[in-house]
Design an enzyme around this catalytic site. Structure first.
Site, short mmCIF file in Angstrom:
data_model
loop_
_atom_site.label_atom_id
_atom_site.label_comp_id
_atom_site.label_asym_id
_atom_site.label_seq_id
_atom_site.Cartn_x
_atom_site.Cartn_y
_atom_site.Cartn_z
N ARG A 72 1.00 -1.09 0.16
CA ARG A 72 0.12 -0.10 0.04
C ARG A 72 1.00 1.22 -0.12
NH1 ARG A 72 -2.00 0.59 4.38
NH2 ARG A 72 -1.36 -1.17 5.50
N TYR A 200 -1.76 -3.40 -6.69
CA TYR A 200 -1.48 -4.02 -5.49
C TYR A 200 -2.76 -4.03 -4.63
CZ TYR A 200 -0.41 -4.98 -0.79
OH TYR A 200 -0.12 -5.85 0.43
N GLY A 202 -4.38 -3.75 -1.45
CA GLY A 202 -5.01 -2.68 -0.49
C GLY A 202 -5.47 -1.56 -1.43
N LYS A 209 -9.71 -2.35 2.12
CA LYS A 209 -9.53 -1.37 2.97
C LYS A 209 -10.19 -0.13 2.56
CE LYS A 209 -6.28 -3.91 4.81
NZ LYS A 209 -6.04 -4.42 6.11
N HIS A 229 -10.37 -2.35 12.02
CA HIS A 229 -9.47 -3.36 11.38
C HIS A 229 -9.04 -4.45 12.41
CE1 HIS A 229 -4.77 -3.25 9.69
NE2 HIS A 229 -5.65 -4.14 9.13
N SER A 251 -1.23 -3.94 10.36
CA SER A 251 -0.90 -5.01 9.10
C SER A 251 0.31 -5.73 9.58
CB SER A 251 -0.67 -4.16 7.73
OG SER A 251 -2.09 -3.73 7.33
N ALA A 252 0.46 -6.86 8.92
CA ALA A 252 1.52 -7.83 9.16
C ALA A 252 2.02 -7.97 10.69
CB ALA A 252 2.77 -7.31 8.47
N CYS A 253 1.07 -8.03 11.72
CA CYS A 253 1.46 -8.15 13.00
C CYS A 253 0.83 -9.31 13.52
CB CYS A 253 1.02 -6.97 13.87
SG CYS A 253 1.78 -5.42 13.71
N THR A 256 -3.75 -12.68 10.83
CA THR A 256 -4.10 -14.01 10.53
C THR A 256 -3.89 -15.41 11.25
OG1 THR A 256 -3.79 -12.97 8.20
CG2 THR A 256 -4.32 -15.21 8.24
N ASP A 276 -9.17 -9.69 9.43
CA ASP A 276 -8.74 -8.26 8.89
C ASP A 276 -9.73 -7.26 9.33
OD1 ASP A 276 -6.46 -6.60 8.11
OD2 ASP A 276 -7.96 -6.35 5.94
N ASN A 371 6.66 -8.62 1.44
CA ASN A 371 5.13 -8.32 1.31
C ASN A 371 4.32 -9.24 0.44
OD1 ASN A 371 2.57 -7.20 2.51
ND2 ASN A 371 2.66 -5.73 0.97
N SER A 372 4.77 -10.30 0.18
CA SER A 372 4.27 -11.46 -0.75
C SER A 372 3.07 -11.92 -0.18
CB SER A 372 5.17 -12.47 -1.45
OG SER A 372 5.81 -13.02 -0.17
N ARG A 373 1.97 -12.35 -0.87
CA ARG A 373 0.67 -12.55 -0.25
C ARG A 373 -0.17 -13.76 -0.94
NH1 ARG A 373 -1.53 -8.71 3.61
NH2 ARG A 373 0.11 -7.29 3.94
N ARG A 404 3.22 -4.24 17.64
CA ARG A 404 4.47 -4.83 17.69
C ARG A 404 5.41 -3.79 18.54
NH1 ARG A 404 7.26 -8.06 14.04
NH2 ARG A 404 5.23 -8.74 12.88
O1 SAT Z 1 -2.77 -4.38 1.19
S1 SAT Z 1 -3.89 -4.65 2.25
O2 SAT Z 1 -4.16 -3.18 2.75
O3 SAT Z 1 -4.78 -5.09 1.75
C1 SAT Z 1 -3.13 -5.60 3.29
C2 SAT Z 1 -2.63 -4.90 4.70
O4 SAT Z 1 -1.74 -4.06 4.35
O5 SAT Z 1 -3.17 -5.29 5.56
MN MN Z 2 -5.04 -5.48 7.59
#
Ligand code: SAT
Ligand code: MN
Length: 589
Positions: A72, A200, A202, A209, A229, A251-253, A256, A276, A371-373, A404
């Site tokens: 993002r 990408y 988000g 988002k 969120h 994000s990324a903490c 999931t 999310d 940040n690969s998904r 974090r």
């Molecule tokens: O790119 S997204 O916003 O969908 C994922 C994230 O940053 O949590």
């Molecule tokens: Mn998120």
């Protein structure tokens, strides 16, 4: 006669001038046809899609994004209320008329030679009183397929849209993918998101988002609910009772991993509802009810493994509701399987990195982008809650705010009451991650993990939270957690992952009034004997450090919080200044 949706689509087509228009029906067959086309279409770094090993990863495909389009881009994301004041210091702002002029210029003819996909979709179950009907157009088949996974896309949504004018509109074009011509702009009063120049997640999956947080938080402000969120999960205890909780983390903490955790504590298990986004409404019974408006995960691949998140590994290979997409992961050339740092097993010998270049284990760069998904349907989750499709949602007993933080923040703290809980959320800080472009590892304030996602002034948003509390007859308890506290050697004090259930158990015990707690200046912390630590080899001094409240560190933190609050001027609720004042006095005495 044309419906309002058809008219809107027609207008956008005039502007974007696509070669053809395709209304998506949301079927699997359609998604597979788009994948077929994408597999033969060449672009900069290979075909749009790459078919992965179908035996091991049923209907899974690899996609590589443009190398400058991997996260993002918050500096290019705008929330355009008529007044800058309402967007707040937490959002970039442009006068709506000026913003639309700029976007119109960039969008004129932007889909020339391409297909424009029309995506009618619902956020929330179609029978839910809280669901919203939306439409997005896009010129990216990757986005169209991803939206099928992430939302309820197709005929049913189109039916709902037919007689409406208030639907949420999303205009998306990858444009020329140039970062200098990239904007993600929101027009809350028009229910409109306009995004150009990025493919990408988000930035491009506008139901996520952009709509379900930024626009929806504004709808929630006006209509009396919250768009957050947050993960949603049910925790079943040994008696078979299920307690539903929500948790906000940046994000990324690890949202999931938390949402589908395999409990390390016997007798407890997790039922997954969302990883999310949560929409929280006040039910007729005066409790807070949560739905997950999405139907999929857009999760971070690196670090995901049978150790960190076995249920996600099972989800990715289940193949019940497909396709499944991998974006910017590495490719194992021997087995044609996706690969990323942290995956189980040895590092494969023959790998292509996320840009499709040969990769060697001694390479300085990571093989998979940090940040690969993956994009995968929630219906593949083995731990999916039977309540997932319940249109009313689930009643929430506790809310967790987590970040974090290597220092300072205790493993778990309970708020004294709703107002203090809102303060716990508002004072949140977290170290930055690869989910957004920019430097990684800096502490930034991220209230309720909503800093990049709140569609209006955060000061006004805090007031809204306080108001919601006043309307709840049985408000959830509010907690702050931190799995990331470090020892003197920079090692995590807490094992995390499945062991986090031990903290959740304490939270549930508190909700059910089964245990007491110790009062500190920053909130209530556990008596160490009330934590279930059997089978965990954690020395007492580490444990003490995990819940330690270090007064001199907190004095510094209080100064940071003050600076942050000051930005919101008169909009920051008096109650939060009072909370900060009370904490400061307690810390100093
Ligand atoms: O790119 S997204 O916003 O969908 C994922 C994230 O940053 O949590
Ligand atoms: Mn998120």
């Amino acid at each position: 006669m044309a419906t309002a949706v058809e008219e809107w689509v027609e207008e956008q087509a005039k502007l974007a001038q696509p070669a053809r228009i395709h209304w998506c029906d949301g079927t699997e067959g359609e998604a597979l046809r788009l994948l077929e086309i994408g597999m033969s279409e060449e672009k900069l770094n290979g075909p749009v899609f790459w078919e992965l090993n179908q035996k091991k990863w049923p209907k899974a495909y690899l996609h590589r994004s443009h190398p400058t389009d991997v996260a993002r881009t918050e500096h290019l994301t705008y929330v355009c209320h008529p007044s800058r004041e309402m967007s707040g210091p937490n959002n970039n702002w442009m006068e709506p008329g000026e913003a639309k002029q700029l976007l119109t210029r960039l969008s004129t003819g932007c889909m020339k030679g391409r297909t424009m996909y029309v995506l009618p979709y619902m956020m929330g179950h179609p029978d839910s009183p809280y669901a919203k009907a939306c439409v997005q157009i896009t010129d990216s088949s990757y986005v169209a397929i991803s939206m099928r996974i992430m939302t309820r896309l197709g005929k049913q949504a189109l039916e709902k849209l037919k007689n409406r004018h208030d639907f949420v509109r999303g205009f998306h074009s990858i444009g020329d993918l140039s970062p200098t011509r990239r904007f993600i702009m929101h027009f809350p009063d028009d229910n409109l998101v306009w995004s150009i120049g990025s493919g990408y997640g988000g930035n491009a999956l506008l139901g996520k988002k952009c709509f379900s947080l930024r626009i929806a938080s504004w709808l929630g402000y006006r209509q009396g609910w919250l768009a957050e969120h947050m993960v949603i999960m049910g925790i079943e205890d040994p008696r078979g009772e299920i307690t539903y909780i929500c948790g906000a983390f940046p994000s990324a903490c690890g949202k999931t991993n938390l949402a589908m955790m395999e409990s390390a504590l016997g007798g407890y298990r997790v039922w997954t509802l969302g990883d999310d986004i949560a929409w929280l409404n006040i039910g007729p019974d005066g409790r807070l009810w949560a739905i997950n408006p999405e139907t999929g995960y857009f999760g971070v691949a690196p670090g995901t493994s049978m150790t960190s998140n076995p249920n996600m590994m099972r989800t990715l290979r289940r193949g019940l509701f497909t396709p499944t997409l991998f974006t910017n992961v590495a490719l194992n050339l021997d087995t044609n399987e996706p690969w990323w740092e942290g995956l189980d097993g040895p590092v494969p010998e023959k790998l292509l990195d996320w840009q499709g270049r040969p990769w060697k284990p001694n390479s300085k760069e990571k093989a998979a982008h940090p940040n690969s998904r993956f994009t995968v349907s929630i219906y593949n989750t083995p731990t999916l809650s039977p309540e997932f499709d319940n249109p009313q949602g689930v009643p929430i007993s506790a809310i967790i705010f987590g970040g974090r933080r290597g220092q300072l923040i205790p493993l778990v703290v309970e708020g004294f009451d709703w107002t203090h809980g809102v303060f716990l959320g508002a004072r949140m800080g977290s170290e930055t991650t690869a989910a957004a472009a920019g430097e990684v590892g800096l502490v930034r304030r991220d209230p309720m993990a909503m800093l990049p996602f709140c569609g209006y002034n955060l000061g006004v948003y805090f007031r809204h939270w306080l108001n919601i509390g006043n309307r709840l007859s049985k408000p959830p308890k509010i907690f702050s957690v931190n799995w990331f506290r470090l020892d003197e050697n920079g090692r995590f004090l807490w094992p995390g992952f499945g062991e986090n259930m031990r903290v959740l158990k304490w939270i549930i015990d508190r909700v059910k009034n089964r245990v007491g707690a110790k009062e500190t200046p920053v909130g209530l912390v556990p008596h160490l004997d009330d934590l279930e630590l059997d089978g965990l080899n954690l020395p007492r001094e580490k444990l003490a450090k995990l819940v330690e409240v270090n007064m001199s560190e907190w004095k510094r933190e209080i100064e940071e919080i003050k600076k942050f609050f000051q930005q919101f001027g008169q909009h920051l609720p008096r109650e939060l200044w009072d909370q900060l004042g009370a904490m400061e006095r307690a810390v100093k005495s």
